[in-house]
Structures are given as C-alpha cells and as structure tokens.
Design a protein around this motif. Structure first.
Motif, PDB file in Angstrom:
ATOM      1  N   MET A  19      -7.638   2.173   8.941  1.00 47.79           N
ATOM      2  CA  MET A  19      -7.243   2.900  10.152  1.00 47.79           C
ATOM      3  C   MET A  19      -7.455   4.397   9.997  1.00 47.79           C
ATOM      4  SD  MET A  19      -6.506   0.367  12.026  1.00 47.79           S
ATOM      5  CE  MET A  19      -5.684   1.067  13.455  1.00 47.79           C
ATOM      6  N   ILE A  20      -8.378   4.788   9.106  1.00 46.07           N
ATOM      7  CA  ILE A  20      -8.586   6.212   8.839  1.00 46.07           C
ATOM      8  C   ILE A  20      -9.173   6.944  10.027  1.00 46.07           C
ATOM      9  CG2 ILE A  20      -8.754   5.971   6.337  1.00 46.07           C
ATOM     10  CD1 ILE A  20     -11.782   5.918   6.613  1.00 46.07           C
ATOM     11  N   GLN A  21      -9.760   6.218  10.985  1.00 38.21           N
ATOM     12  CA  GLN A  21     -10.306   6.883  12.155  1.00 38.21           C
ATOM     13  C   GLN A  21      -9.256   7.141  13.229  1.00 38.21           C
ATOM     14  OE1 GLN A  21     -11.647   4.000  10.936  1.00 38.21           O
ATOM     15  NE2 GLN A  21     -10.786   2.450  12.281  1.00 38.21           N
ATOM     16  N   TYR A  22      -8.041   6.693  13.001  1.00 39.63           N
ATOM     17  CA  TYR A  22      -6.938   6.924  13.933  1.00 39.63           C
ATOM     18  C   TYR A  22      -5.953   7.917  13.319  1.00 39.63           C
ATOM     19  CZ  TYR A  22      -8.652   2.865  16.491  1.00 39.63           C
ATOM     20  OH  TYR A  22      -9.426   1.990  17.201  1.00 39.63           O
ATOM     21  N   GLN A  23      -5.617   8.946  14.059  1.00 38.63           N
ATOM     22  CA  GLN A  23      -4.709   9.974  13.563  1.00 38.63           C
ATOM     23  C   GLN A  23      -3.259   9.626  13.881  1.00 38.63           C
ATOM     24  OE1 GLN A  23      -5.922  12.604  11.726  1.00 38.63           O
ATOM     25  NE2 GLN A  23      -7.841  11.449  11.929  1.00 38.63           N
ATOM     26  N   ASN A  24      -2.354  10.159  13.082  1.00 41.56           N
ATOM     27  CA  ASN A  24      -0.931   9.939  13.336  1.00 41.56           C
ATOM     28  C   ASN A  24      -0.438  10.732  14.538  1.00 41.56           C
ATOM     29  OD1 ASN A  24       2.086  11.100  12.564  1.00 41.56           O
ATOM     30  ND2 ASN A  24       1.851   8.902  12.229  1.00 41.56           N
ATOM     31  N   ILE A  25      -1.036  11.887  14.765  1.00 38.84           N
ATOM     32  CA  ILE A  25      -0.644  12.720  15.906  1.00 38.84           C
ATOM     33  C   ILE A  25      -1.571  12.437  17.074  1.00 38.84           C
ATOM     34  CG2 ILE A  25      -0.288  15.078  16.726  1.00 38.84           C
ATOM     35  CD1 ILE A  25       1.712  14.104  14.599  1.00 38.84           C
ATOM     36  N   THR A  58      -2.866   1.776   7.296  1.00 38.84           N
ATOM     37  CA  THR A  58      -2.943   2.965   6.449  1.00 38.84           C
ATOM     38  C   THR A  58      -1.951   4.025   6.927  1.00 38.84           C
ATOM     39  OG1 THR A  58      -5.302   2.436   6.409  1.00 38.84           O
ATOM     40  CG2 THR A  58      -4.624   4.494   5.353  1.00 38.84           C
ATOM     41  N   ASP A  59      -1.205   4.629   5.999  1.00 38.72           N
ATOM     42  CA  ASP A  59      -0.090   5.467   6.454  1.00 38.72           C
ATOM     43  C   ASP A  59      -0.505   6.842   6.948  1.00 38.72           C
ATOM     44  OD1 ASP A  59      -0.482   6.861   4.084  1.00 38.72           O
ATOM     45  OD2 ASP A  59       1.553   6.544   3.317  1.00 38.72           O
ATOM     46  N   SER A  60      -1.820   7.143   6.933  1.00 35.48           N
ATOM     47  CA  SER A  60      -2.274   8.323   7.661  1.00 35.48           C
ATOM     48  C   SER A  60      -2.247   8.053   9.169  1.00 35.48           C
ATOM     49  CB  SER A  60      -3.690   8.703   7.224  1.00 35.48           C
ATOM     50  OG  SER A  60      -4.575   7.615   7.423  1.00 35.48           O
ATOM     51  N   TRP A  61      -2.170   6.774   9.537  1.00 41.53           N
ATOM     52  CA  TRP A  61      -2.037   6.384  10.941  1.00 41.53           C
ATOM     53  C   TRP A  61      -0.573   6.098  11.294  1.00 41.53           C
ATOM     54  CZ3 TRP A  61      -1.798   0.895  12.775  1.00 41.53           C
ATOM     55  CH2 TRP A  61      -1.697   0.824  14.170  1.00 41.53           C
ATOM     56  N   PRO A  87      -2.770  -7.882   4.660  1.00 40.11           N
ATOM     57  CA  PRO A  87      -2.775  -8.265   3.244  1.00 40.11           C
ATOM     58  C   PRO A  87      -2.301  -7.156   2.324  1.00 40.11           C
ATOM     59  CG  PRO A  87      -5.000  -7.755   3.959  1.00 40.11           C
ATOM     60  CD  PRO A  87      -4.130  -7.675   5.184  1.00 40.11           C
ATOM     61  N   ALA A  88      -2.328  -5.895   2.799  1.00 45.26           N
ATOM     62  CA  ALA A  88      -1.992  -4.774   1.930  1.00 45.26           C
ATOM     63  C   ALA A  88      -1.665  -3.553   2.781  1.00 45.26           C
ATOM     64  CB  ALA A  88      -3.148  -4.456   0.987  1.00 45.26           C
ATOM     65  N   ILE A  89      -0.982  -2.594   2.150  1.00 49.88           N
ATOM     66  CA  ILE A  89      -0.670  -1.302   2.771  1.00 49.88           C
ATOM     67  C   ILE A  89      -1.210  -0.204   1.869  1.00 49.88           C
ATOM     68  CG2 ILE A  89       1.135   0.275   3.547  1.00 49.88           C
ATOM     69  CD1 ILE A  89       2.976  -2.112   3.917  1.00 49.88           C
ATOM     70  N   SER A  90      -1.971   0.719   2.445  1.00 54.01           N
ATOM     71  CA  SER A  90      -2.490   1.854   1.686  1.00 54.01           C
ATOM     72  C   SER A  90      -1.752   3.132   2.057  1.00 54.01           C
ATOM     73  CB  SER A  90      -3.988   2.054   1.958  1.00 54.01           C
ATOM     74  OG  SER A  90      -4.736   0.983   1.433  1.00 54.01           O
ATOM     75  N   THR A  91      -1.550   3.971   1.056  1.00 50.77           N
ATOM     76  CA  THR A  91      -0.972   5.290   1.277  1.00 50.77           C
ATOM     77  C   THR A  91      -2.045   6.340   1.002  1.00 50.77           C
ATOM     78  OG1 THR A  91      -0.224   5.626  -0.999  1.00 50.77           O
ATOM     79  CG2 THR A  91       1.251   4.420   0.478  1.00 50.77           C
ATOM     80  N   LYS A 111       9.834   2.644  -0.956  1.00 51.07           N
ATOM     81  CA  LYS A 111      10.030   2.053   0.374  1.00 51.07           C
ATOM     82  C   LYS A 111       8.790   1.281   0.821  1.00 51.07           C
ATOM     83  CE  LYS A 111      11.747   4.697   3.570  1.00 51.07           C
ATOM     84  NZ  LYS A 111      11.950   5.911   4.405  1.00 51.07           N
ATOM     85  N   VAL A 112       7.619   1.804   0.492  1.00 44.09           N
ATOM     86  CA  VAL A 112       6.379   1.105   0.838  1.00 44.09           C
ATOM     87  C   VAL A 112       6.335  -0.264   0.154  1.00 44.09           C
ATOM     88  CG1 VAL A 112       3.864   1.133   0.599  1.00 44.09           C
ATOM     89  CG2 VAL A 112       5.074   3.203   1.328  1.00 44.09           C
ATOM     90  N   ILE A 113       6.718  -0.311  -1.103  1.00 44.68           N
ATOM     91  CA  ILE A 113       6.734  -1.584  -1.828  1.00 44.68           C
ATOM     92  C   ILE A 113       7.678  -2.570  -1.156  1.00 44.68           C
ATOM     93  CG2 ILE A 113       7.437  -2.678  -4.001  1.00 44.68           C
ATOM     94  CD1 ILE A 113       6.395  -0.112  -5.408  1.00 44.68           C
ATOM     95  N   ASP A 114       8.872  -2.127  -0.825  1.00 46.52           N
ATOM     96  CA  ASP A 114       9.830  -3.016  -0.155  1.00 46.52           C
ATOM     97  C   ASP A 114       9.320  -3.467   1.205  1.00 46.52           C
ATOM     98  OD1 ASP A 114      11.782  -3.184  -2.152  1.00 46.52           O
ATOM     99  OD2 ASP A 114      12.772  -1.345  -1.494  1.00 46.52           O
ATOM    100  N   THR A 115       8.674  -2.551   1.927  1.00 43.93           N
ATOM    101  CA  THR A 115       8.132  -2.901   3.240  1.00 43.93           C
ATOM    102  C   THR A 115       7.015  -3.922   3.102  1.00 43.93           C
ATOM    103  OG1 THR A 115       8.701  -0.712   4.092  1.00 43.93           O
ATOM    104  CG2 THR A 115       7.070  -1.983   5.339  1.00 43.93           C
ATOM    105  N   ALA A 116       6.139  -3.725   2.108  1.00 43.72           N
ATOM    106  CA  ALA A 116       5.069  -4.691   1.875  1.00 43.72           C
ATOM    107  C   ALA A 116       5.643  -6.077   1.619  1.00 43.72           C
ATOM    108  CB  ALA A 116       4.190  -4.235   0.709  1.00 43.72           C
ATOM    109  N   ALA A 117       6.655  -6.149   0.764  1.00 42.50           N
ATOM    110  CA  ALA A 117       7.268  -7.436   0.466  1.00 42.50           C
ATOM    111  C   ALA A 117       7.889  -8.054   1.717  1.00 42.50           C
ATOM    112  CB  ALA A 117       8.321  -7.261  -0.622  1.00 42.50           C
ATOM    113  N   LYS A 118       8.504  -7.224   2.545  1.00 40.71           N
ATOM    114  CA  LYS A 118       9.182  -7.717   3.741  1.00 40.71           C
ATOM    115  C   LYS A 118       8.205  -8.329   4.732  1.00 40.71           C
ATOM    116  CE  LYS A 118      12.474  -6.282   7.330  1.00 40.71           C
ATOM    117  NZ  LYS A 118      13.329  -5.161   7.826  1.00 40.71           N
TER     118      LYS A 118
END
Length: 311
Positions: A19-25, A58-61, A87-91, A111-118
């Motif tokens: 999701m690197i082509q999508y901005q958070n803002i 991706t957490d930049s999004w 399948p995965a979460i990238s930071t 928190k990312v690890i716990d969220t991935a597991a959840k």
C-alpha cells in the motif's frame, strides 16, 4: 523461515499488495486512521479490482495497531467482505533505535505483533531505517538523496539486537514471525551485515526480509544481487520484492537506476526465489513498485511470480 502452512504452489502462494502508493494523509488533510469505513472500502476495492486476494496494510497507509478494537473489527470486516486476507503487516521508518523515538517505536512494534496475531497474520516486517530527510522528500526518487545512517557504535548495535530479540520472544509467544528489512545505511544495509545482525539476535522467530531492491537502486557501488541473495537465502522469510533498472558506466563511475517491473529489472527473481526455496522458504511475498500506477505494476509483478513459482 516461515511457519505458514505448506505446501504452497504457484496458484495459492500468498502474494500481497503493498500500500506504499497510498498516503496516510488524505487530500483534505485528514488521516486514513480517522477515515469513514466507506473510504477504507473504496481503497480495498482498488486492491481487489487489481486482482489481489491478499493485502499488507503497510503502516505508512494505515496503522492497524493504533486503531481502537471496534475500528479494527470494522476494518477487518471490510477486508473479509472484499475477499481479501492479510498474511503479514509491514512497518516503515519506525526504528527501535531511533534516537528520539526508539522506545516509543519499540512499544508500537509490540502492538503490531499483537495485532498481527489477533487478525491471523503470520508475519510482521520491521526495519531499522529512519524517517525521510528533507532532501529525500524533495527528490523525485528518495533513494537518490542521502538518508540517515545508523551509528557505527557497538553499543547501539547491541541495543538494536536486544530490542529485536525482545520482539522475537514476544512474536514466538503469539505465533508470529519477524522479518527484518534490508535497507541501505542501516545494520541491515548489506548482506554480510544483515546475516551478522540476525545471527547476533539468535532467535528462531527472527529472519531477513531480502528486499534487495532497496540496495540495487542506490546510485553507488553495491554488491551483486546474486551474491547478496546467496548469503541471505538461508535466513529469508516474509519478502518484499521489487526491481530496478540499473546502469553502471565503468569509465566514469556513473550509476543510474529507475523502478522496473519485477521481470524486467536487474535482479532475476526466478534465480533469487530458487535460492530461497533451496533453503526451505515458504513465506508470503509482498509485491511493490514505486512511481506511476504502482498498484497495477504490482499486479503485473504478482502474475510474474505466479508463472515462476513451483507448480
């Protein structure tokens, strides 16, 4: 190597959209974090329209780990409704040794690890790279400007090792694997340094995200991609894949690079993946591309992988 459920083949191997082509803002100045579910659904529709069945948020999004439980459940409901899995979460740019925010990012990565597991994601990708500098923000391609360098300080190296090992223990407890992203001028800025770092961490849940594209795109001398891949292949797990055209002029030392679709760039992913498979690689892929319609090029990259993965 991953603990996902084999056997995978070219038809069912998890290949996630980046999701690197999508901005958070957003254009109106608001954040994706606060976006209405309809806005999230519209972006997820882009992903499914491009033919993807997997997504890496991706957490930049969007920072799933910072959503409230109710908002996270809403998001995951939209993911399911779209026919997608995660399948995965990238930071990105949340280094545990950031000189100003390292402890904050360490807590966030837990928190990312716990969220991935959840949510059922099997892997997370962490990196030791820093926020973009002003010069990088001004550049057409940010990697052509010098970024922040990890300090050549044994004490900081040890701190990084200790904090990643701490994350590895947590990940193992909840059934998640950690993949550390190769990235220039960090402690994973070369194949040799990446292997040394992961061996110093010495935890079965921690491996290497062999994102060779982050290195071959540099306008400087770099080790040949195949030599790097041979070194990191035994440690490779969740894998960001992208490619670049690279031209080197031996008479002047000039190096020029530009993003390329996966099958056309200087890295032969057919050969690189075979190296990883020889060492038991069975993790998901994340397909990336910078510039233009990155999502559509990533979809092309996905189809290339489907053609070359084992039958």
């Amino acid at each position: 190597m991953s603990g996902q459920n084999p056997p995978f083949n070219r038809t069912n191997w998890p290949i996630a959209a980046a999701m690197i082509q999508y901005q958070n803002i957003l254009p109106d100045g608001s954040s994706v974090q606060d976006q209405a579910p309809e806005g999230w659904a519209a972006t997820l529709a882009d992903v499914t329209d491009a033919g993807f069945t997997e997504l890496d948020p991706t957490d930049s999004w969007i920072r799933l780990a910072d959503l409230s439980p109710a908002r996270l459940e809403t998001f995951m409901g939209l993911v399911r409704d779209a026919g997608l899995t995660i399948p995965a979460i990238s930071t990105a740019r949340r280094s545990v040794i950031d000189p100003e925010r390292g402890e904050e990012f360490l807590a966030y990565n837990h928190k990312v690890i716990d969220t991935a597991a959840k949510i059922g994601a099997k892997e997370v990708s962490f990196g030791l790279f820093y926020p973009l500098t002003d010069a990088q923000k001004r550049a057409l391609w940010f990697w052509t400007a010098q970024g922040t360098t990890s300090p050549d300080d044994p004490a900081v190296w040890r701190l990084a090792v200790e904090r990643i090992r701490e994350l590895g223990r947590h990940a193992q407890e909840v059934g998640v694997g950690i993949s550390l992203e190769m990235y220039e001028d960090t402690y994973l800025g070369s194949a040799d340094s990446s292997v040394r770092f992961v061996e110093d961490v010495d935890h079965p849940s921690v491996g290497i995200n062999a994102d060779l594209g982050n290195l071959v795109r540099l306008h400087r001398p770099v080790e040949h991609w195949a030599t790097m891949m041979r070194k990191v292949a035994p440690y490779t797990r969740y894998w960001h894949v992208k490619n670049y055209f690279r031209t080197e002029d031996e008479t002047t030392g000039l190096v020029v690079t530009a993003p390329a679709p996966l099958e056309f760039g200087v890295i032969s992913y057919r050969a690189a993946i075979r190296m990883a498979l020889e060492h038991g690689f069975k993790s998901a892929f994340l397909v990336e591309h910078y510039g233009g319609d990155g999502l559509s090029v990533s979809a092309t990259n996905r189809e290339y992988l489907r053609r070359i993965l084992p039958k």
